[in-house]
Design an enzyme around this catalytic site. Structure first.
Site, PDB file in Angstrom:
ATOM      1  N   ASP A 159      37.177  54.694  42.494  1.00  0.00           N
ATOM      2  CA  ASP A 159      35.954  55.180  43.133  1.00  0.00           C
ATOM      3  C   ASP A 159      36.286  56.371  44.043  1.00  0.00           C
ATOM      4  O   ASP A 159      35.570  57.377  44.070  1.00  0.00           O
ATOM      5  CB  ASP A 159      35.322  54.046  43.951  1.00  0.00           C
ATOM      6  CG  ASP A 159      35.184  52.782  43.118  1.00  0.00           C
ATOM      7  OD1 ASP A 159      34.400  52.788  42.166  1.00  0.00           O
ATOM      8  OD2 ASP A 159      35.904  51.801  43.402  1.00  0.00           O
ATOM      9  N   HIS A 187      34.180  47.033  45.329  1.00  0.00           N
ATOM     10  CA  HIS A 187      34.221  47.825  44.089  1.00  0.00           C
ATOM     11  C   HIS A 187      33.048  47.363  43.221  1.00  0.00           C
ATOM     12  O   HIS A 187      33.203  46.535  42.324  1.00  0.00           O
ATOM     13  CB  HIS A 187      35.541  47.640  43.353  1.00  0.00           C
ATOM     14  CG  HIS A 187      35.488  48.223  41.965  1.00  0.00           C
ATOM     15  ND1 HIS A 187      35.389  49.572  41.732  1.00  0.00           N
ATOM     16  CD2 HIS A 187      35.454  47.643  40.745  1.00  0.00           C
ATOM     17  CE1 HIS A 187      35.310  49.789  40.434  1.00  0.00           C
ATOM     18  NE2 HIS A 187      35.343  48.634  39.811  1.00  0.00           N
TER      19      HIS A 187
HETATM   20  P1  NAX Z   1      40.165  44.423  28.302  1.00  0.00           P
HETATM   21  O1  NAX Z   1      39.163  43.355  27.966  1.00  0.00           O
HETATM   22  O2  NAX Z   1      40.442  45.515  27.357  1.00  0.00           O
HETATM   23  O3  NAX Z   1      41.563  43.723  28.639  1.00  0.00           O
HETATM   24  C1  NAX Z   1      41.675  42.604  29.449  1.00  0.00           C
HETATM   25  C2  NAX Z   1      42.864  41.812  28.958  1.00  0.00           C
HETATM   26  O4  NAX Z   1      43.105  40.761  29.881  1.00  0.00           O
HETATM   27  C3  NAX Z   1      42.627  41.175  27.577  1.00  0.00           C
HETATM   28  O5  NAX Z   1      43.669  41.547  26.700  1.00  0.00           O
HETATM   29  C4  NAX Z   1      42.629  39.687  27.886  1.00  0.00           C
HETATM   30  O6  NAX Z   1      43.187  38.913  26.827  1.00  0.00           O
HETATM   31  C5  NAX Z   1      43.498  39.641  29.137  1.00  0.00           C
HETATM   32  N1  NAX Z   1      43.298  38.430  29.946  1.00  0.00           N
HETATM   33  C6  NAX Z   1      42.171  37.727  30.161  1.00  0.00           C
HETATM   34  N2  NAX Z   1      42.417  36.650  30.927  1.00  0.00           N
HETATM   35  C7  NAX Z   1      43.737  36.686  31.213  1.00  0.00           C
HETATM   36  C8  NAX Z   1      44.602  35.831  31.958  1.00  0.00           C
HETATM   37  N3  NAX Z   1      44.151  34.708  32.539  1.00  0.00           N
HETATM   38  N4  NAX Z   1      45.900  36.183  32.062  1.00  0.00           N
HETATM   39  C9  NAX Z   1      46.371  37.280  31.459  1.00  0.00           C
HETATM   40  N5  NAX Z   1      45.613  38.121  30.709  1.00  0.00           N
HETATM   41  C10 NAX Z   1      44.310  37.829  30.603  1.00  0.00           C
HETATM   42  O7  NAX Z   1      39.706  44.978  29.726  1.00  0.00           O
HETATM   43  P2  NAX Z   1      40.138  46.337  30.454  1.00  0.00           P
HETATM   44  O8  NAX Z   1      39.244  47.414  30.038  1.00  0.00           O
HETATM   45  O9  NAX Z   1      41.614  46.528  30.324  1.00  0.00           O
HETATM   46  O10 NAX Z   1      39.734  45.979  31.962  1.00  0.00           O
HETATM   47  C11 NAX Z   1      40.397  44.976  32.689  1.00  0.00           C
HETATM   48  C12 NAX Z   1      39.645  44.649  33.963  1.00  0.00           C
HETATM   49  O11 NAX Z   1      39.572  45.784  34.816  1.00  0.00           O
HETATM   50  C13 NAX Z   1      38.194  44.214  33.740  1.00  0.00           C
HETATM   51  O12 NAX Z   1      37.934  43.085  34.561  1.00  0.00           O
HETATM   52  C14 NAX Z   1      37.404  45.394  34.230  1.00  0.00           C
HETATM   53  O13 NAX Z   1      36.096  45.035  34.665  1.00  0.00           O
HETATM   54  C15 NAX Z   1      38.260  45.883  35.360  1.00  0.00           C
HETATM   55  N6  NAX Z   1      38.060  47.247  35.863  1.00  0.00           N
HETATM   56  C16 NAX Z   1      38.227  47.458  37.183  1.00  0.00           C
HETATM   57  C17 NAX Z   1      38.130  48.715  37.739  1.00  0.00           C
HETATM   58  C18 NAX Z   1      38.342  48.938  39.204  1.00  0.00           C
HETATM   59  O14 NAX Z   1      38.171  50.081  39.634  1.00  0.00           O
HETATM   60  N7  NAX Z   1      38.707  47.959  40.028  1.00  0.00           N
HETATM   61  C19 NAX Z   1      37.769  49.885  36.898  1.00  0.00           C
HETATM   62  C20 NAX Z   1      38.040  49.687  35.466  1.00  0.00           C
HETATM   63  C21 NAX Z   1      37.717  48.318  34.933  1.00  0.00           C
HETATM   64  O15 NAX Z   1      36.332  48.233  34.672  1.00  0.00           O
END
Ligand code: NAX
Length: 324
Positions: A159, A187
């Site tokens: 952000d 966030h």
């Molecule tokens: P993806 O869905 O592409 O990847 C997430 C991965 O995490 C998947 O491969 C899944 O199998 C794995 N996962 C789920 N539960 C798990 C666990 N208990 N232990 C280990 N791995 C696990 O998501 P992606 O685009 O990479 O985003 C990841 C996270 O970042 C999401 O929650 C998203 O909302 C968040 N974000 C946060 C941002 C921020 O500024 N704080 C911005 C970007 C993003 O939106």
């Protein structure tokens, strides 16, 4: 050569990690002379995909990568970790209410908090990226009683970086000309990107932009940027999120002259009561961060800072029973 540091990354097969892991392996986070051991965590169903990522990292022959661990066991992933980037989270499924989402993630982050408590280096630095990031960080921290709450942070750097570019482009300057950008709070769409203390090439931002642009364009654009990316790209921010996670960890570990935004445990500063993870302006030095104190807060800012605080208090109330 320095001794290697251990970097745990969760959600290793996800889209953010597909950028993050390679940039860390290339030395972008801790520098070109710091060898790393990558400890990647996934859920069992995603282990094949994670092994594919490991094959690709190996195929890059990065000189800094000493070892890669791929596992579905948090106790293995966090073993002696110096840094932990908690990226993996449960996305919102069809028909899932906000409360369900908070609870599903609370279950993940309480397990990971305990595993960090039991296994990580006593100096581990934790960054939570997975949403709802601030409250997930709070849950992890509350489940890690042997670690300091100050070791748990959440990411508002994306952000912050979005806001830097919006202002630089509006004023025809470069991002490096912008000082004292601040993101307050959660966030989420209630975050408050504040220009009241920001300078561009030494001049107050408010001397250079109209109030109307600030309130009706800049603030909503930064707040809604994640949704705009999804609309344009058909997928959520990934490379930019990875880049900001690297900025956050690098500044925390190696220090920064300027002011950056980090979501950290509230300590009462600026009237934000304790008990939540709230984004503040900070300076990083000697591997630690300090909240920038003494900024004057006007009524407009106070209202926005309170609204995002209230949202974080509501999130906390929804998961109170899981706070350990
Ligand atoms: P993806 O869905 O592409 O990847 C997430 C991965 O995490 C998947 O491969 C899944 O199998 C794995 N996962 C789920 N539960 C798990 C666990 N208990 N232990 C280990 N791995 C696990 O998501 P992606 O685009 O990479 O985003 C990841 C996270 O970042 C999401 O929650 C998203 O909302 C968040 N974000 C946060 C941002 C921020 O500024 N704080 C911005 C970007 C993003 O939106």
């Amino acid at each position: 050569m320095k001794d290697p540091v251990r970097i745990a990354i969760t959600g290793g097969a996800g889209q953010i990690s597909y950028s993050l892991i390679f940039r860390i392996a290339a030395g972008d986070m801790l520098g070109p002379d710091q060898p790393v051991i990558l400890q990647l965590l996934e859920i069992p169903q995603a282990m094949d995909a994670l092994n594919g990522v490991v094959m690709e990292v190996n195929d890059c022959a990065f000189p800094l990568v000493q070892e890669i661990v791929a596992t579905d066991d948090p106790n293995v992933a966090f073993k002696d970790a110096d840094f932990a980037l908690l990226v993996g989270a449960r996305p919102r499924g069809p028909g899932m209410e906000r409360k369900d989402l908070l609870e599903a993630n609370a279950a993940i982050f309480s397990v990971q908090g305990k595993a960090l408590n039991d296994n990580a280096s006593r100096n581990v630095r934790v960054l939570v990226v997975g949403n709802p990031a601030n409250t997930n960080a709070l849950i992890a921290s509350c489940n890690a009683p042997d670690l300091s709450p100050r070791q748990f942070t959440a990411m508002t750097r994306l952000d912050h970086n979005r806001a830097l570019t919006q202002l630089a482009q509006k004023t025809g300057k470069r991002v490096t000309d912008v000082e004292q950008m601040i993101i307050w709070g959660n966030h989420s769409a209630t975050q408050y990107p504040d220009l009241a203390h920001t300078k561009v090439a030494g001049k107050p931002a408010f001397d250079l932009v109209e109030r109307d642009w600030y309130e009706n364009d800049f603030i909503p654009t930064v707040q809604q940027r994640g949704a705009a990316i999804i609309k344009a790209r058909g997928a959520s921010s990934a490379a930019s999120a990875a880049s900001s996670a690297i900025d956050h960890m690098r500044d925390w570990a190696l220090g920064t002259d300027g002011v950056v935004s980090m979501a950290i445990p509230s300590d009462g500063s600026y009237g934000i009561a304790e008990g939540i993870i709230y984004s503040y302006p900070v300076r990083c030095q000697n591997g630690d961060y300090e909240i920038v104190q003494g900024l004057e807060i006007d009524e407009f800012s106070r209202g926005k800072m309170k609204a995002t605080e209230d949202e974080l208090r509501e999130e906390r109330a929804a998961v109170e029973h899981l706070l350990g």
